[in-house]
Design an enzyme around this catalytic site. Structure first.
Site, PDB file in Angstrom:
ATOM      1  N   ASP A 297       0.829  -1.204   0.000  1.00  0.00           N
ATOM      2  CA  ASP A 297       0.000   0.000   0.000  1.00  0.00           C
ATOM      3  C   ASP A 297       0.869   1.261   0.000  1.00  0.00           C
ATOM      4  O   ASP A 297       1.966   1.269   0.553  1.00  0.00           O
ATOM      5  CB  ASP A 297      -0.902  -0.019   1.244  1.00  0.00           C
ATOM      6  CG  ASP A 297      -2.028   0.995   1.123  1.00  0.00           C
ATOM      7  OD1 ASP A 297      -2.335   1.441  -0.009  1.00  0.00           O
ATOM      8  OD2 ASP A 297      -2.609   1.347   2.169  1.00  0.00           O
TER       9      ASP A 297
ATOM     10  N   ASN B 280     -10.717  -3.448  -6.367  1.00  0.00           N
ATOM     11  CA  ASN B 280      -9.939  -2.478  -7.159  1.00  0.00           C
ATOM     12  C   ASN B 280     -10.542  -2.180  -8.530  1.00  0.00           C
ATOM     13  O   ASN B 280     -10.184  -1.179  -9.165  1.00  0.00           O
ATOM     14  CB  ASN B 280      -8.483  -2.938  -7.332  1.00  0.00           C
ATOM     15  CG  ASN B 280      -7.639  -2.799  -6.079  1.00  0.00           C
ATOM     16  OD1 ASN B 280      -6.668  -3.517  -5.886  1.00  0.00           O
ATOM     17  ND2 ASN B 280      -7.990  -1.868  -5.200  1.00  0.00           N
TER      18      ASN B 280
END
Ligand code: FPP
Length: 258
Positions: A25, A73
């Site tokens: 991330d 996503n």
């Protein structure tokens, strides 16, 4: 532990996790802090992804899984989704020779059916071409969601019951390890250590089943800044933890080592 080039690492070979999972991330924030497009963050992140597989292999880790694209996503801006899919195809194509040379076996965790044809084709080719790799498994988690994985296993179980291939008595005595065999992760080692970069402290639908007993480790570094030293610090921290799996410390200490 001593690496081939003489570098000494702050853990021993016996204490390393077998399967390390990573939530990579911070690509977007890394890019924003430099006034760069988000995709540039992903590109730099892909370089780190490539490197971490080698750092893991050098430390005798057997499996490393990287969360490259979640089932959620797809909701990102279309140009970012397209860019990520294209980047995956480019990186895997460019890295094929290196993966073969270094004994890396590529495996996939997730539902590949929704990926663009070109990405899927490159992945299938790379999986086939690296199948003999014996040094480390690189598990690319793509269109992966932990909840979806569990729902899929529950669906399989319901079908088996409906078709009569599993009896009511077998269902009554069904144990977690029986259920795990129905999960996509059936042939993967349990996750020992789950690392997340980027400063957030959550699991984000990654490896939900194995998160039950995985050790968690959070780093404030944005993924493109993640480096060998930070990775080996995480492994060293893991090697000092006592994993009790619900037992007491005294029970663990009196257990004969395998
Ligand atoms: C999370 O950062 C990152 C992703 C959703 C994509 C990760 C993919 C790569 C690094 C490419 C991987 C390539 C290979 C070959 C493994 P974010 O965009 O959510 O960052 P932010 O939270 O700062 O916005």
């Amino acid at each position: 532990m001593l690496l081939g080039n003489g570098t000494s690492l702050p853990f021993t070979k016996d204490n390393v996790p077998s399967h390390v999972a990573v939530i990579m991330d911070g690509n977007g924030r890394w890019a924003r802090s430099r006034n760069l497009p988000r995709l540039e963050g992903h590109r730099r992140g892909a370089d780190v992804a490539r490197n971490i597989v080698e750092w893991a292999a050098d430390a005798h880790i057997r499996q490393i899984s990287l969360y490259a694209f979640s089932t959620e996503n797809w909701e990102r801006p279309q140009d970012e989704v397209n860019g990520l899919m294209a980047l995956l195809a480019t990186i895997l194509t460019a890295q094929l020779g290196n993966m073969r040379k270094k004994g890396v076996r590529l495996r996939i965790l997730g539902d590949m059916s929704a990926l663009p044809t070109i990405t899927r084709t490159v992945i299938q080719r790379t999986v086939a071409a690296t199948a003999e790799g014996e040094r480390i498994d690189f598990i690319l988690c793509l269109n992966y969601g932990g909840q979806q994985e569990i729902v899929d296993a529950a669906r399989t179980l319901a079908r088996q019951f409906h078709e009569g291939s599993i009896t009511e008595e077998a269902l009554d005595s069904f144990r977690p390890e029986d259920f795990r065999r129905l999960l996509w992760r059936d042939t993967l080692l349990p996750v020992d250590l789950l690392i997340r970069t980027g400063g957030e402290c959550r699991i984000s639908n990654f490896h939900l089943w194995d998160a039950a007993y995985a050790e968690l480790y959070f780093s404030d570094l944005f993924w493109p800044d993640y480096n060998k030293e930070a990775f080996y610090q995480a492994i060293a921290a893991y090697s000092e933890r006592e994993r009790r799996f619900g037992l007491t410390s005294a029970q663990i200490k009196s257990k004969p080592s395998p």
